[in-house]
Design an enzyme around this catalytic site. Structure first.
Site, PDB file in Angstrom:
ATOM      1  N   GLU A  77       0.804  -1.231   0.000  1.00 35.35           N
ATOM      2  CA  GLU A  77       0.000   0.000   0.000  1.00 35.35           C
ATOM      3  C   GLU A  77       0.840   1.287   0.000  1.00 35.35           C
ATOM      4  OE1 GLU A  77      -2.916  -0.475   3.121  1.00 35.35           O
ATOM      5  OE2 GLU A  77      -4.031  -1.955   1.941  1.00 35.35           O
ATOM      6  N   GLU A 196      -6.351  -8.166  -1.383  1.00 30.94           N
ATOM      7  CA  GLU A 196      -6.825  -7.907  -0.022  1.00 30.94           C
ATOM      8  C   GLU A 196      -8.245  -7.379  -0.105  1.00 30.94           C
ATOM      9  OE1 GLU A 196      -4.706  -5.386   2.666  1.00 30.94           O
ATOM     10  OE2 GLU A 196      -2.742  -6.165   2.098  1.00 30.94           O
TER      11      GLU A 196
END
Length: 295
Positions: A77, A196
């Site tokens: 991320e 995810e």
């Protein structure tokens, strides 16, 4: 079982970018400096090299030769607030570096998959305006030649959206998945993994809470199954997070996204696996995706 190993994290859970900046003696007040710091780049490369070349005494294999590793990811991320250029340059540099050391494994970015204002993808797919400031551009970031497959994450609760059935976030989540699947095919010509996703359920009653999570899982899986059966290059998804039953007392206190065997959500996972296993191999050739031909 195959695993995806990530070299570092933007977040502080295990040190991540902030730890690199501390080691580098940086005086920067933001984490943006990580992507241009010569010291941070050197330490990052040292760490990646050590992992890739590590010799496992149990398997008698170096990690670069171990088939248990499906892929590497550059960073979990990554965000560079209002500085898309430095993030893109960093991804390009590190992707080249990793591929020079290891061409046996796949490589991806590890990003959430936000779109920039200048993207050739779908700007309207972003959850809210703040997503434009993260520095990410799903299409440009994954167009790097050394990146083998595209990824995105889906966290409507974390992004300020409600994931209950009938909520705007429900339709947002479905559009989010479809946009990334289609852009991976028609623009990038690369496979896509929703690596995810999860939801807290956001319901007051325990029974409703569990059923809300299962309902969200099934909606997500319906999109993956649609893509798989349509021949689009979305062949996998990974939910967060499966805990062993022995850890339940602790996990339920510290992880709002915890899923356990026997939960309605876990039943949805099992149903999804059966559905995918029942699909014929229909994935389009990547050149068909690039040409924009849907059949």
């Amino acid at each position: 079982m195959r695993i995806i190993l990530v070299f570092t994290d933007y977040w502080e859970h295990h040190g991540g970018v902030s730890q690199y900046l501390e080691w580098a003696g940086s005086s920067s007040t933001t984490k943006n400096a990580f992507y241009t710091s010569i010291s941070c780049k050197r330490m990052y490369k040292d760490n990646a090299r050590a992992l890739i070349n590590r010799f496992n005494p149990y398997t008698q294999l170096h990690y670069r030769d171990d088939p248990t590793i499906m892929a590497w990811e550059l960073i979990n991320e990554p965000r560079c607030r209002n500085c898309a250029g430095p993030l893109q340059s960093w991804l390009e540099e590190m992707a080249r570096f990793v591929k020079k050391l290891d061409r046996n494994h796949l490589l991806s970015t590890g990003e959430e998959g936000f779109y920039s204002l200048a993207t050739v993808g779908s700007r309207t797919a972003n959850p809210e305006f703040w997503a434009y400031t993260t520095g990410q551009d799903f299409v440009e970031n994954h167009a790097i030649p050394e990146i083998d497959f595209a990824v995105a994450h889906l966290w409507p609760d974390n992004w300020g959206l409600l994931s209950l059935p009938g909520s705007p976030a429900y339709s947002f989540s479905m559009k989010w998945i479809r946009s990334h699947v289609e852009h991976a095919c028609w623009i990038l010509g690369k496979p896509f993994i929703l690596e995810e996703f999860g939801t807290t359920g956001q319901a007051s009653q325990p029974s409703t809470h569990k059923l809300s999570i299962a309902s969200f899982f099934r909606k997500v899986y319906s999109q993956i199954e649609w893509a798989s059966s349509s021949g689009l290059p979305a062949q996998g998804s990974m939910f967060w997070t499966w805990h062993h039953l022995d850890l339940r007392p602790v996990a339920e206190r510290v992880d709002d996204y915890a899923v356990f065997w026997g939960d309605p959500a876990f039943l949805a996972v099992e149903e999804h696996v059966e559905a995918l296993l029942g699909h014929p191999s229909t994935a389009l050739a990547m050149e068909q995706c690039i040409d924009g031909r849907k059949s």
